[in-house]
Scaffold this motif. Structure first.
Motif, PDB file in Angstrom:
ATOM      1  N   LEU A  89     -16.057   8.521  23.852  1.00  0.00           N
ATOM      2  CA  LEU A  89     -14.911   8.015  24.596  1.00  0.00           C
ATOM      3  C   LEU A  89     -14.530   8.919  25.757  1.00  0.00           C
ATOM      4  N   THR A  90     -14.850  10.196  25.672  1.00  0.00           N
ATOM      5  CA  THR A  90     -14.539  11.123  26.765  1.00  0.00           C
ATOM      6  C   THR A  90     -15.684  11.254  27.750  1.00  0.00           C
ATOM      7  N   GLY A  91     -16.830  10.645  27.452  1.00  0.00           N
ATOM      8  CA  GLY A  91     -18.005  10.812  28.306  1.00  0.00           C
ATOM      9  C   GLY A  91     -18.832  12.017  27.931  1.00  0.00           C
ATOM     10  N   HIS A  92     -18.423  12.747  26.889  1.00  0.00           N
ATOM     11  CA  HIS A  92     -19.159  13.935  26.473  1.00  0.00           C
ATOM     12  C   HIS A  92     -19.537  13.854  25.005  1.00  0.00           C
ATOM     13  N   GLY A  93     -20.019  12.678  24.626  1.00  0.00           N
ATOM     14  CA  GLY A  93     -20.495  12.467  23.266  1.00  0.00           C
ATOM     15  C   GLY A  93     -21.704  11.565  23.266  1.00  0.00           C
ATOM     16  N   TYR A  94     -21.962  10.970  22.150  1.00  0.00           N
ATOM     17  CA  TYR A  94     -23.102  10.074  21.967  1.00  0.00           C
ATOM     18  C   TYR A  94     -22.601   8.711  21.512  1.00  0.00           C
ATOM     19  N   PRO A  95     -23.384   7.625  21.769  1.00  0.00           N
ATOM     20  CA  PRO A  95     -24.735   7.614  22.332  1.00  0.00           C
ATOM     21  C   PRO A  95     -24.735   7.818  23.849  1.00  0.00           C
ATOM     22  N   ASP A  96     -25.752   8.506  24.322  1.00  0.00           N
ATOM     23  CA  ASP A  96     -25.985   8.721  25.746  1.00  0.00           C
ATOM     24  C   ASP A  96     -27.491   8.906  25.917  1.00  0.00           C
ATOM     25  N   PRO A  97     -28.220   7.814  26.137  1.00  0.00           N
ATOM     26  CA  PRO A  97     -29.693   7.887  26.159  1.00  0.00           C
ATOM     27  C   PRO A  97     -30.264   8.767  27.258  1.00  0.00           C
ATOM     28  N   ASN A  98     -29.477   9.082  28.292  1.00  0.00           N
ATOM     29  CA  ASN A  98     -29.997   9.869  29.416  1.00  0.00           C
ATOM     30  C   ASN A  98     -29.649  11.350  29.329  1.00  0.00           C
ATOM     31  N   TYR A  99     -28.824  11.732  28.342  1.00  0.00           N
ATOM     32  CA  TYR A  99     -28.307  13.098  28.346  1.00  0.00           C
ATOM     33  C   TYR A  99     -29.399  14.159  28.254  1.00  0.00           C
ATOM     34  N   LEU A 100     -30.327  14.001  27.311  1.00  0.00           N
ATOM     35  CA  LEU A 100     -31.335  15.049  27.119  1.00  0.00           C
ATOM     36  C   LEU A 100     -32.168  15.244  28.371  1.00  0.00           C
ATOM     37  N   ASP A 101     -32.529  14.149  29.048  1.00  0.00           N
ATOM     38  CA  ASP A 101     -33.287  14.273  30.301  1.00  0.00           C
ATOM     39  C   ASP A 101     -32.424  14.915  31.385  1.00  0.00           C
ATOM     40  N   ASN A 102     -31.153  14.544  31.426  1.00  0.00           N
ATOM     41  CA  ASN A 102     -30.265  15.107  32.456  1.00  0.00           C
ATOM     42  C   ASN A 102     -30.068  16.610  32.280  1.00  0.00           C
ATOM     43  N   VAL A 103     -29.881  17.041  31.037  1.00  0.00           N
ATOM     44  CA  VAL A 103     -29.650  18.467  30.823  1.00  0.00           C
ATOM     45  C   VAL A 103     -30.934  19.257  31.062  1.00  0.00           C
ATOM     46  N   LEU A 104     -32.094  18.663  30.811  1.00  0.00           N
ATOM     47  CA  LEU A 104     -33.355  19.331  31.153  1.00  0.00           C
ATOM     48  C   LEU A 104     -33.458  19.540  32.662  1.00  0.00           C
ATOM     49  N   THR A 105     -32.993  18.553  33.423  1.00  0.00           N
ATOM     50  CA  THR A 105     -32.986  18.686  34.882  1.00  0.00           C
ATOM     51  C   THR A 105     -32.022  19.776  35.330  1.00  0.00           C
ATOM     52  N   GLU A 106     -30.837  19.840  34.713  1.00  0.00           N
ATOM     53  CA  GLU A 106     -29.862  20.869  35.064  1.00  0.00           C
ATOM     54  C   GLU A 106     -30.374  22.262  34.716  1.00  0.00           C
ATOM     55  N   LEU A 107     -31.053  22.384  33.589  1.00  0.00           N
ATOM     56  CA  LEU A 107     -31.631  23.676  33.212  1.00  0.00           C
ATOM     57  C   LEU A 107     -32.723  24.088  34.194  1.00  0.00           C
ATOM     58  N   ALA A 108     -33.560  23.118  34.591  1.00  0.00           N
ATOM     59  CA  ALA A 108     -34.622  23.421  35.549  1.00  0.00           C
ATOM     60  C   ALA A 108     -34.039  23.892  36.877  1.00  0.00           C
ATOM     61  N   ALA A 109     -32.889  23.317  37.267  1.00  0.00           N
ATOM     62  CA  ALA A 109     -32.241  23.733  38.514  1.00  0.00           C
ATOM     63  C   ALA A 109     -31.756  25.173  38.454  1.00  0.00           C
ATOM     64  N   GLN A 110     -31.561  25.700  37.241  1.00  0.00           N
ATOM     65  CA  GLN A 110     -31.178  27.098  37.059  1.00  0.00           C
ATOM     66  C   GLN A 110     -32.398  27.996  36.843  1.00  0.00           C
ATOM     67  N   GLY A 111     -33.589  27.419  36.987  1.00  0.00           N
ATOM     68  CA  GLY A 111     -34.816  28.195  36.799  1.00  0.00           C
ATOM     69  C   GLY A 111     -35.261  28.282  35.364  1.00  0.00           C
ATOM     70  N   VAL A 112     -34.671  27.458  34.486  1.00  0.00           N
ATOM     71  CA  VAL A 112     -35.044  27.445  33.064  1.00  0.00           C
ATOM     72  C   VAL A 112     -35.730  26.110  32.797  1.00  0.00           C
TER      73      VAL A 112
ATOM     74  N   GLU B 270     -39.251  23.623  31.518  1.00  0.00           N
ATOM     75  CA  GLU B 270     -40.127  23.481  30.363  1.00  0.00           C
ATOM     76  C   GLU B 270     -41.363  24.362  30.469  1.00  0.00           C
ATOM     77  N   ASP B 271     -41.754  24.725  31.707  1.00  0.00           N
ATOM     78  CA  ASP B 271     -42.912  25.597  31.876  1.00  0.00           C
ATOM     79  C   ASP B 271     -42.630  27.019  31.376  1.00  0.00           C
TER      80      ASP B 271
END
Length: 522
Positions: free
Chosen positions: A492-515, A517-518
């Protein structure tokens, strides 16, 4: 040109039978009022018509604003994952002005993306544009910029740096006529008459009273005081500053429905995350800086260019064929102002002296980040203060992941003293809302995200020290652009589940910080 709010009555509404365009705005950290998009303003107006005391969920109209809600009673925007609270306001403009026509003026930022001007400036620019003025001086509005309509550029009158600007068409902002009856005047204050009897307002008001009573009791315990304490004089639970007057009401709204935590769990039910060693990480009290020499860092990641191309250096905005704009301002042995280098991975070119200046203004951790495409060279680290990160599996399922258990992450950072890498060295910083609980599904992708979050924690990238508008307090621990799911059993706050795109989105945010999957080792 009509100034914002011109011709308004005392209730914040246009006089009867006078048409006005409505623009909703929020205040940024620099005290500037920034406009919401036209689509968002239409959404807010629709909610306002139904309930002047209501709550606006901005994620319903713009997915990028999913963390934010607006409380119309307290006139504040609240971000649920960080607790940041900012004032909002409702402004009015002429129907013939830029927002009434759907005209948006924007300038190009350092990332190559476009940022809209403050609405007052946008209206001024459009007015000059329509009168076919060749240029516009923004000094009278408090900005030392010159707008050139022929070249469609903005020039800083002090540094002479130029940026592109553009004019585009969008949805027109909402148009209203006349005034709203006094019984519906808005925002609704505490002294506006009999309180609303709906369930949400009862909860908001009771929560406000309960919050004030709890804080007053806490203050008496801490200071040995008796009697009643007023809300305006109360200290917050960390004792670092006055409680924001809108906080109690917003707390009630957030407590209306979201399920933030799982049912109680025995310690014996907490299990290690499969494939990940241990269940906690700690950051040291003091991370030793390696004292990287700026020239060595720049030379490590660049190749020297003999013949510079005829294009701008996007750091100093001088031509690469000319000397760096930092000539005479910054001097480093062995790096001449006319030398140009090309970054190894992305190929973008800059004056070497400009890259040295950029490095000196950063974290000085031995890494370099391309200002054009954000490619990171080396290992980027942050300024997160010391703390503890725990992670384990709990025997409950997240919505949308009925076949998986849940990974719970618990961050805990205590208050402390800022060091030289922080905004105010030697000054105390507060740590509000800790421990913070976050959730991931216990599946392959969830575990991958956890591994990268652990790496980001070790590199001190999860949190930083900044300003929280929740209490108007600076020097406090805040999230650092890596989103977390802090709501367990709902979204209800936008920061819970279900959110099918969250895991991909946070992987993108981590990559932007230099973290990325490689970085993971097999």
């Amino acid at each position: 040109m009509a100034r914002p709010g011109s011709g308004l009555n005392g209730l914040g509404y246009p006089p009867q039978n006078l048409a006005r365009v409505v623009v909703w705005e929020w205040m940024n950290e620099h005290g500037r009022w920034r406009p919401y998009t036209a689509a968002v303003c239409h959404h807010i107006e629709n909610v306002l018509k139904g309930d002047a005391r209501g709550t606006v969920v901005l994620g319903q109209v713009d997915a990028q604003l999913a963390p934010y809600i607006i409380d119309l009673q307290s006139m504040h925007q609240f971000r649920q994952d960080t607790g940041t609270m900012r004032p909002v306001q409702r402004n009015f403009y002429e129907p013939s002005s830029a927002p009434g026509k759907g005209v948006v003026w924007e300038w190009e930022n350092d990332n190559g993306s476009w940022t809209p001007y403050d609405m007052e400036i946008s209206v001024t620019i459009q007015n000059a544009y329509e009168k076919q003025h060749p240029w516009l001086d923004l000094t009278s509005l408090g900005f030392c910029y010159l707008i050139d309509f022929n070249s469609m550029s903005q020039t800083n009158r002090q540094s002479q740096r130029k940026r592109r600007l553009r004019r585009r068409m969008d949805l027109a902002y909402p148009l209203i006529m006349g005034s709203i009856p006094k019984s519906q005047s808005w925002p609704v204050g505490a002294s506006s008459g009999q309180p609303c009897s709906c369930q949400q307002c009862i909860l908001v008001n009771s929560t406000r009273a309960a919050s004030n009573a709890i804080l007053a009791s806490q203050r008496r315990k801490l200071h040995g005081q008796g009697g009643n304490a007023g809300a305006t004089g109360l200290k917050n639970l960390t004792g670092s500053g006055p409680v924001h007057p809108a906080l109690a009401g917003m707390t009630g709204i957030l407590m209306c429905a979201p399920i933030l935590h799982p049912p109680p769990i025995n310690k014996s039910d907490l299990k290690p995350v499969p494939g990940i060693n241990g269940m906690r990480r700690k950051t040291k009290k003091k991370h030793l800086r390696r004292g990287k020499n700026p020239e060595d860092v720049v030379r490590r990641y660049t190749d020297k260019i003999k013949a510079a191309p005829d294009e701008d250096c996007t750091i100093c905005m001088e031509r690469l064929s000319m000397a760096s704009g930092y000539e005479g301002v910054l001097q480093h042995r062995g790096i001449k102002p006319e030398l140009v280098g090309k970054l190894g991975k992305c190929g973008h070119m800059y004056h070497l002296l400009c890259l040295v200046a950029m490095y000196n203004n950063g974290n000085k951790d031995g890494s370099l980040q391309c200002p054009t495409c954000k490619t990171i060279y080396g290992e980027k680290t942050g300024t997160q203060p010391p703390g503890k990160m725990e992670y384990h599996v709990i025997p409950h399922c997240l919505p949308g992941y009925s076949d998986s258990k849940t990974i719970r992450i618990v961050y805990d950072i205590p208050a402390g003293i800022q060091t030289n890498e922080h905004p105010n060295p030697g000054k105390k910083f507060s740590a509000r809302g800790f421990p913070r609980h976050c959730y991931l599904p216990d599946n392959d992708k969830g575990r991958k995200v956890l591994k990268l979050l652990i790496m980001a924690w070790d590199r001190r990238l999860i949190f930083t020290i900044g300003t929280s508008s929740t209490t108007g307090e600076s020097d406090t621990v805040v999230w650092n652009e890596i989103h977390h799911k802090t709501e367990f059993g709902s979204n209800l706050t936008g920061h819970g589940y279900p959110d099918p795109n969250y895991l991909d989105n946070v992987l993108t945010e981590l990559a932007a910080q230099g973290v990325g999957e490689d970085n993971l080792k097999d």
